[in-house]
Write an enzyme that holds these catalytic residues in place. Structure first.
Site, mmCIF file in Angstrom:
data_model
loop_
_atom_site.group_PDB
_atom_site.id
_atom_site.type_symbol
_atom_site.label_atom_id
_atom_site.label_comp_id
_atom_site.label_asym_id
_atom_site.label_seq_id
_atom_site.Cartn_x
_atom_site.Cartn_y
_atom_site.Cartn_z
ATOM 1 N N THR A 1 -2.868 -1.355 -2.291
ATOM 2 C CA THR A 1 -2.889 -2.682 -2.912
ATOM 3 C C THR A 1 -4.314 -3.053 -3.321
ATOM 4 O O THR A 1 -4.558 -3.472 -4.454
ATOM 5 C CB THR A 1 -2.315 -3.724 -1.926
ATOM 6 O OG1 THR A 1 -0.950 -3.372 -1.685
ATOM 7 C CG2 THR A 1 -2.395 -5.138 -2.463
ATOM 8 N N ASN B 1 7.793 4.263 -7.252
ATOM 9 C CA ASN B 1 8.167 4.197 -5.836
ATOM 10 C C ASN B 1 9.644 3.932 -5.600
ATOM 11 O O ASN B 1 10.146 4.199 -4.512
ATOM 12 C CB ASN B 1 7.326 3.129 -5.116
ATOM 13 C CG ASN B 1 7.251 1.820 -5.868
ATOM 14 O OD1 ASN B 1 6.906 1.786 -7.043
ATOM 15 N ND2 ASN B 1 7.595 0.745 -5.202
ATOM 16 N N GLN C 1 2.435 7.357 -4.776
ATOM 17 C CA GLN C 1 3.679 8.070 -4.446
ATOM 18 C C GLN C 1 3.661 9.531 -4.892
ATOM 19 O O GLN C 1 4.595 10.265 -4.584
ATOM 20 C CB GLN C 1 4.884 7.366 -5.076
ATOM 21 C CG GLN C 1 5.158 5.977 -4.520
ATOM 22 C CD GLN C 1 5.731 5.994 -3.100
ATOM 23 O OE1 GLN C 1 6.174 7.039 -2.581
ATOM 24 N NE2 GLN C 1 5.744 4.845 -2.451
ATOM 25 N N SER D 1 -3.126 5.920 -1.103
ATOM 26 C CA SER D 1 -2.948 5.137 0.126
ATOM 27 C C SER D 1 -2.628 6.100 1.268
ATOM 28 O O SER D 1 -1.732 6.939 1.146
ATOM 29 C CB SER D 1 -1.786 4.161 -0.084
ATOM 30 O OG SER D 1 -1.428 3.570 1.132
ATOM 31 N N HIS E 1 -1.266 5.698 4.286
ATOM 32 C CA HIS E 1 -0.056 5.655 5.140
ATOM 33 C C HIS E 1 1.180 6.274 4.491
ATOM 34 O O HIS E 1 2.201 6.453 5.143
ATOM 35 C CB HIS E 1 0.207 4.226 5.640
ATOM 36 C CG HIS E 1 0.752 3.274 4.627
ATOM 37 N ND1 HIS E 1 2.085 2.965 4.550
ATOM 38 C CD2 HIS E 1 0.142 2.529 3.666
ATOM 39 C CE1 HIS E 1 2.273 2.067 3.589
ATOM 40 N NE2 HIS E 1 1.108 1.797 3.039
ATOM 41 N N THR F 1 -18.400 -3.531 5.984
ATOM 42 C CA THR F 1 -18.788 -2.325 6.722
ATOM 43 C C THR F 1 -17.709 -1.259 6.571
ATOM 44 O O THR F 1 -16.529 -1.532 6.811
ATOM 45 C CB THR F 1 -18.986 -2.670 8.212
ATOM 46 O OG1 THR F 1 -19.973 -3.699 8.282
ATOM 47 C CG2 THR F 1 -19.421 -1.465 9.022
ATOM 48 N N CYS G 1 9.195 -3.557 -0.550
ATOM 49 C CA CYS G 1 8.655 -4.839 -1.005
ATOM 50 C C CYS G 1 9.729 -5.761 -1.564
ATOM 51 O O CYS G 1 9.681 -6.956 -1.387
ATOM 52 C CB CYS G 1 7.607 -4.633 -2.096
ATOM 53 S SG CYS G 1 6.306 -3.570 -1.554
HETATM 54 C C1 LIG Z 1 3.413 2.935 -5.963
HETATM 55 C C2 LIG Z 1 2.750 2.102 -4.907
HETATM 56 N N1 LIG Z 1 1.565 1.540 -5.173
HETATM 57 C C3 LIG Z 1 0.910 0.802 -4.265
HETATM 58 C C4 LIG Z 1 1.450 0.577 -3.012
HETATM 59 C C5 LIG Z 1 0.697 -0.268 -2.030
HETATM 60 O O1 LIG Z 1 0.073 0.525 -1.052
HETATM 61 P P1 LIG Z 1 -0.410 -0.104 0.328
HETATM 62 O O2 LIG Z 1 0.812 -0.309 1.161
HETATM 63 O O3 LIG Z 1 -1.327 0.937 0.896
HETATM 64 O O4 LIG Z 1 -1.128 -1.369 0.014
HETATM 65 C C6 LIG Z 1 2.688 1.129 -2.692
HETATM 66 C C7 LIG Z 1 3.312 0.885 -1.378
HETATM 67 O O5 LIG Z 1 4.504 0.760 -1.252
HETATM 68 C C8 LIG Z 1 3.354 1.932 -3.661
HETATM 69 O O6 LIG Z 1 4.534 2.500 -3.412
#
Ligand SMILES: Cc1ncc(COP(=O)(O)O)c(C=O)c1O
Length: 376
Positions: free
Chosen positions: A70, A149, A178, A198, A200, A236, A320
């Protein structure tokens, strides 16, 4: 429980956790400090970054550590638009981006930027012709995600890059959250100027991400303060998080598409195409780890609950947009028929997925269809 919601998030890998703990125990000094411990931590940070840059074939470029996808998307969208606004005020993106891109674009509109949102076909793919029509002399930024996604659709980034660089001076950013780890993400081959990742989604840690930048491409900072990360992201730097991200990337980055995911995806597709009450979304040109199914006349959450009662964790179209039970912007954009559009379930494979999980999945899908046909 069998976890098949890896596009929402993944289980952190043990090796990633170990490198995070090891770095925290020894390299906890501030990498901006001048003393020896600070300098040693800074060396570790630089090494982690070099490794990451190499993994996406962007050795000459730069990587900014952020709090996740994000933040990276916000830094790219707002930061590039602000940095290049003396050249123009036109931005292009697509209708199916993650909200962290779409809402950053909405914010740009309030600042006077003009944004065009490319449409997609029923396979969730943009058209190069539309991109060609929309590109203008004053286009300063184009942001097109690599893999969607919710659908798994893969955008033709290399072809887009060729056109963008031929016709304009726009920066080309791609949200690769993704795709990385599932498909090759090579910044030179894709022709992109900046990418978002990202941790995670890659068996790494939550709240860690990165924005990779080609040499000479710089957004304006959106986080102001101590000037860390070459002034691009104050605050930091958590070196253990950066080390853990480098580890997660090293363990996941692929040179070829993952064949096991493709085999599993095909197994699910073969099963589903037998039934009229299921529509597989984007069966062609889709990333191997995501299968989205739409059940006729069923609410997505009903399907998710049925799967859960039968030992499987899957999600409605995306984590989301899953809370309000409405068809999201992506499902609307592909024009899914009304009878199917509220019944979308996303299944996403990951490192913990096995052949047995897929057999169990197939059997639950078949039983669920039976239940639907009998009128629940
Ligand atoms: C295509 C895409 N972009 C951005 C994000 C956001 O990533 P984060 O959860 O690390 O903020 C997601 C998370 O679902 C995603 O699927």
């Amino acid at each position: 429980m069998i976890y098949l919601d890896n596009s929402s998030t993944t289980q952190p890998d043990n090796a990633v956790l170990e490198s995070f703990i090891a770095a925290n125990l020894e390299y906890y000094a501030n990498p901006a400090s001048l003393h020896r411990m600070g300098r040693e931590t800074d060396v570790l940070l630089r090494r982690a970054k070099e490794q990451m840059l190499q993994l996406v074939n962007n050795r000459e470029g730069e990587v900014v550590i952020t709090s996740g996808g994000t933040e990276s998307n916000n830094l790219a969208l707002i930061g590039f638009a602000m940095a290049y606004r003396s050249r123009g005020n036109h931005v292009i993106t697509t209708k199916i981006e993650h909200p962290s891109v779409l809402l950053a674009c909405k914010h740009l509109e309030t600042l006077g930027f003009e944004v065009d949102y490319l449409s997609v076909d029923e396979q969730g793919i943009i058209s190069i012709e539309e991109l060609d029509e929309k590109l203008r002399k004053d286009t300063i930024l184009v942001s097109i995600m690599h893999v969607n996604n919710e659908l798994g659709s893969i955008q033709p980034l290399a072809a887009c890059a060729e056109l963008i660089h031929k016709k304009s001076r726009a920066v080309f950013h791609s949200d690769c959250v993704q795709s990385i780890g599932k498909l090759p993400v090579n910044m030179q081959h894709l022709g992109v100027d900046a990418i978002t990742v990202s941790a995670h989604k890659l068996n790494g840690l939550k709240n860690t991400g990165a924005l990779f930048l080609k040499k000479g491409i710089k957004p304006q900072a959106i986080m102001h303060g101590g000037g860390q990360e070459n002034g691009l992201r104050s605050g930091t730097v958590s070196v253990p998080n950066a080390v853990a991200l480098a580890k997660a990337l090293r363990l996941s980055v692929v040179e070829k598409e993952r064949a096991d995911y493709r085999t599993w995806r095909n197994r699910v597709l073969e099963t589903c195409t037998k039934y009229e009450n299921i529509q597989v979304l984007c069966p062609k040109n889709s990333a191997p780890h995501i299968v989205s199914l739409a059940f006729r006349g069923i609410k997505g959450e009903v399907a998710v609950n049925y799967f859960q009662e039968n030992g499987l964790i899957v999600s409605t179209s995306s984590a989301c947009s899953s809370k309000n039970g409405q068809a999201g912007h992506v499902i609307e954009a592909i024009g899914l028929h009304n009878r199917f559009k509220n019944g979308v379930v996303r299944i996403s494979f990951g490192n913990t997925t096995t052949d047995e999980h897929i057999e169990q999945l197939v059997s639950v899908i078949e039983r669920f269809i039976d239940v639907i046909e009998k009128g629940m």
